[in-house]
Enzyme design. Structure first.
Site, short mmCIF file in Angstrom:
data_model
loop_
_atom_site.label_atom_id
_atom_site.label_comp_id
_atom_site.label_asym_id
_atom_site.label_seq_id
_atom_site.Cartn_x
_atom_site.Cartn_y
_atom_site.Cartn_z
N ARG A 1 0.15 6.09 12.59
CA ARG A 1 0.89 5.09 13.34
C ARG A 1 2.38 5.19 13.07
NH1 ARG A 1 -1.76 -0.24 12.51
NH2 ARG A 1 -3.00 0.68 14.17
N TYR A 2 2.73 5.49 11.82
CA TYR A 2 4.14 5.57 11.44
C TYR A 2 4.56 7.03 11.39
CZ TYR A 2 3.36 0.74 9.90
OH TYR A 2 3.05 -0.59 9.84
N ARG B 1 3.82 9.01 7.67
CA ARG B 1 2.68 8.76 6.78
C ARG B 1 1.42 8.43 7.58
NH1 ARG B 1 6.26 4.90 7.35
NH2 ARG B 1 5.86 2.68 7.08
N CYS C 1 -17.49 -0.30 -0.47
CA CYS C 1 -16.74 -1.04 -1.50
C CYS C 1 -17.74 -1.53 -2.52
CB CYS C 1 -16.02 -2.24 -0.90
SG CYS C 1 -14.82 -1.78 0.35
N CYS D 1 -15.14 -8.23 0.52
CA CYS D 1 -14.35 -9.45 0.68
C CYS D 1 -14.73 -10.05 2.03
CB CYS D 1 -12.86 -9.11 0.70
SG CYS D 1 -12.38 -8.00 -0.63
N CYS E 1 -12.35 -9.30 5.03
CA CYS E 1 -11.91 -7.91 5.24
C CYS E 1 -11.51 -7.66 6.69
CB CYS E 1 -13.03 -6.96 4.86
SG CYS E 1 -12.59 -5.23 5.11
N ARG F 1 -11.32 -4.74 8.06
CA ARG F 1 -12.16 -3.67 8.64
C ARG F 1 -13.63 -4.01 8.51
NH1 ARG F 1 -8.70 -0.20 5.43
NH2 ARG F 1 -6.79 -0.05 6.64
N ASP G 1 -5.59 -11.40 9.29
CA ASP G 1 -5.82 -10.76 10.59
C ASP G 1 -6.83 -11.52 11.46
OD1 ASP G 1 -4.07 -8.62 10.24
OD2 ASP G 1 -5.54 -7.54 9.02
N ASP H 1 0.42 -7.85 10.33
CA ASP H 1 0.04 -6.56 10.91
C ASP H 1 -0.25 -6.87 12.38
OD1 ASP H 1 -0.43 -3.86 10.89
OD2 ASP H 1 -1.68 -3.93 9.08
N LYS I 1 3.08 -3.18 10.71
CA LYS I 1 3.45 -4.34 9.89
C LYS I 1 4.85 -4.83 10.27
CE LYS I 1 0.68 -2.53 6.11
NZ LYS I 1 0.35 -1.20 6.69
C1 LIG Z 1 -0.06 -0.15 6.09
C2 LIG Z 1 -0.19 1.13 6.72
C3 LIG Z 1 0.52 2.25 6.24
C4 LIG Z 1 1.43 2.17 5.03
O1 LIG Z 1 2.56 1.38 5.33
P1 LIG Z 1 3.68 1.09 4.25
O2 LIG Z 1 4.51 0.03 4.88
O3 LIG Z 1 4.42 2.37 4.04
O4 LIG Z 1 2.99 0.64 3.00
C5 LIG Z 1 0.37 3.44 6.89
N1 LIG Z 1 -0.41 3.55 8.00
C6 LIG Z 1 -1.09 2.50 8.49
C7 LIG Z 1 -1.91 2.68 9.71
C8 LIG Z 1 -1.00 1.25 7.87
O5 LIG Z 1 -1.70 0.22 8.35
S1 SF4 Z 2 -10.62 -5.91 1.93
FE1 SF4 Z 2 -12.34 -4.76 2.88
S2 SF4 Z 2 -11.93 -2.60 2.37
FE2 SF4 Z 2 -10.70 -3.87 0.98
S3 SF4 Z 2 -11.98 -4.12 -0.86
FE3 SF4 Z 2 -12.33 -5.90 0.45
S4 SF4 Z 2 -14.12 -5.34 1.68
FE4 SF4 Z 2 -13.33 -3.44 0.79
#
Ligand SMILES: *Cc1c(COP(=O)(O)O)cnc(C)c1O
Ligand code: SF4
Length: 378
Positions: free
Chosen positions: A109-110, A113, A122, A126, A129, A131, A290, A327, A334
């Site tokens: 996305r960025y 990175r 996991c 949580c 979560c 995801r 989220d 996000d 973010k």
């Molecule tokens: C959070 C995230 C990152 C890392 O973002 P930073 O602001 O550098 O910590 C990279 N890719 C995705 C898709 C993310 O959600």
């Molecule tokens: S937030 Fe989701 S991915 Fe992260 S530790 Fe908790 S359950 Fe696992």
């Protein structure tokens, strides 16, 4: 598992992380017995489990106060019937990770990175979560062909200098499997830093072994980001895990989700962040919750988050204050959300408020259209 005062004495393998994972509490009967739930509460949990699974390490469960129905750790890991209520803005993939995924397991996305999701597993799930639709649906880690494709993608994109390994929880994998992935990433010349996102120091601190740290040290520079949500999660065991990581030369950050009824008060987060800094863990992000399915009851308003940030900023060490971000739903990434300290701004001055709400003025330098038109006069 039975409740007792000294678990390590009653369960000889308590400090063995594999035992903790093998003995996770995953059923309504298991958690009902452990917490002494009523039949109705147990049925509620059972109903939630048909939509989203549960797993809680014995260690993390032992941090719950069974006599407190509002116990924050209980709310983090034990399902509540509210998860089954539909909410109007719920999304299966709130962060648009599917659309930003060029190959399976990679989210790009960025510019510089990628997020690399190497496992869906996991040790403890949580309830909030982001995801949750995929994490915990199946206990799957990346297959060898999928890994080859993901590595090929990173290798063929020289702009990628930061790989953020997440999931799921990468540290729930075997050390050998994780080392295989890290060594492949380290062999890519343009990959500068490798980051690992893990909740293991909080929910499975015994996983931070000498063996794991010795392995990680071979692939520096590595940064780890962990995920404490409440000061009650800071225990001698989690403190030792954090100290061991930092002592191994791995910088440790923390991200926290702002959660209604769990940590949505400035006093709670102040205690958490100050304790983390004491442990040499740097609070990195505070996330607005989220829009994942069935977690609407955890959401605060954005204003509540801004007020908390305003209460902390300036009043405690800057190191203890994370960035507050949303996000953006749909994959916007973010976005930092701040209290507005700037009251007005023009070419002459900026009028601003400090952390105490007092007004200050900063005069702007004389505006120059273009340096060549305005040579310095001696
Ligand atoms: C959070 C995230 C990152 C890392 O973002 P930073 O602001 O550098 O910590 C990279 N890719 C995705 C898709 C993310 O959600
Ligand atoms: S937030 Fe989701 S991915 Fe992260 S530790 Fe908790 S359950 Fe696992």
């Amino acid at each position: 598992m039975k409740r007792c005062k000294d678990y390590a004495a009653h369960y000889p393998k308590w400090n063995d992380w594999k035992w903790q994972v093998a003995n996770r509490i995953t059923t309504a009967d298991g958690i009902a017995g452990f917490l002494g739930m009523t039949e109705a509460e147990k049925n509620d949990v059972g109903q939630c489990l048909s939509a989203f699974r549960m797993a809680i390490t014995p260690y993390y469960a032992s941090l719950i106060d069974p006599n407190d129905p509002d116990d924050p750790i209980r709310k983090v890991c034990v399902p509540s019937i509210q998860e089954t209520y539909p909410c109007e803005n719920d999304m299966a993939d709130p962060l648009g990770e599917v659309s930003d995924s060029p190959v399976p397991h990679i989210v790009h996305r960025y510019p510089d990175r990628v997020l690399f999701l190497i496992t869906l597993r996991c040790s403890t799930y949580c309830r909030y979560c982001t995801r949750r639709r995929v994490v915990g649906e199946e206990d799957r880690i990346i297959t060898e062909p999928e890994l080859k494709t993901a590595l090929w993608y990173i290798r063929s994109h020289p702009e990628i200098r930061d790989v953020l390994i997440s999931g799921g929880d990468p540290l729930v994998m075997s050390t050998e499997k994780l080392e295989h992935i890290l060594s492949e990433l380290r062999a890519i010349p343009h990959v500068d830093i490798i980051r690992i996102g893990t909740r293991v120091p909080v929910v499975l601190p015994m996983r931070i072994t000498e063996e794991l740290l010795a392995m990680l040290k071979k692939y520096q520079p590595i940064w780890i980001n962990t995920h404490f949500a409440h000061p009650q999660e800071i225990t001698p065991a989690s403190g030792r895990a954090c100290a061991a990581i930092v002592d191994a030369g791995i910088p440790l950050g923390n991200q926290t989700v702002l959660l209604r009824g769990i940590n949505d008060r400035a006093e709670i987060l102040k205690e958490l962040f100050l304790k983390l800094v004491h442990l040499r863990v740097r609070p990195y992000y505070l996330y607005q919750c989220d829009l994942s399915q069935g977690i609407g009851h955890f959401r605060t308003t954005v204003d509540e988050g801004i007020e908390i940030m305003h209460a902390l900023t300036g009043n405690i060490s800057g190191y203890a204050v994370p960035k507050f971000v949303i996000d953006a739903p749909g994959g916007g990434g973010k976005v930092p959300i701040n209290y507005n300290y700037v009251l007005s701004k023009d070419n002459r001055e900026v009028v601003m408020e400090n952390f105490r709400g007092e007004i200050y003025r900063y005069p702007q330098p004389a505006v120059r259209q273009n340096r060549a038109d305005n040579p310095p006069t001696e």
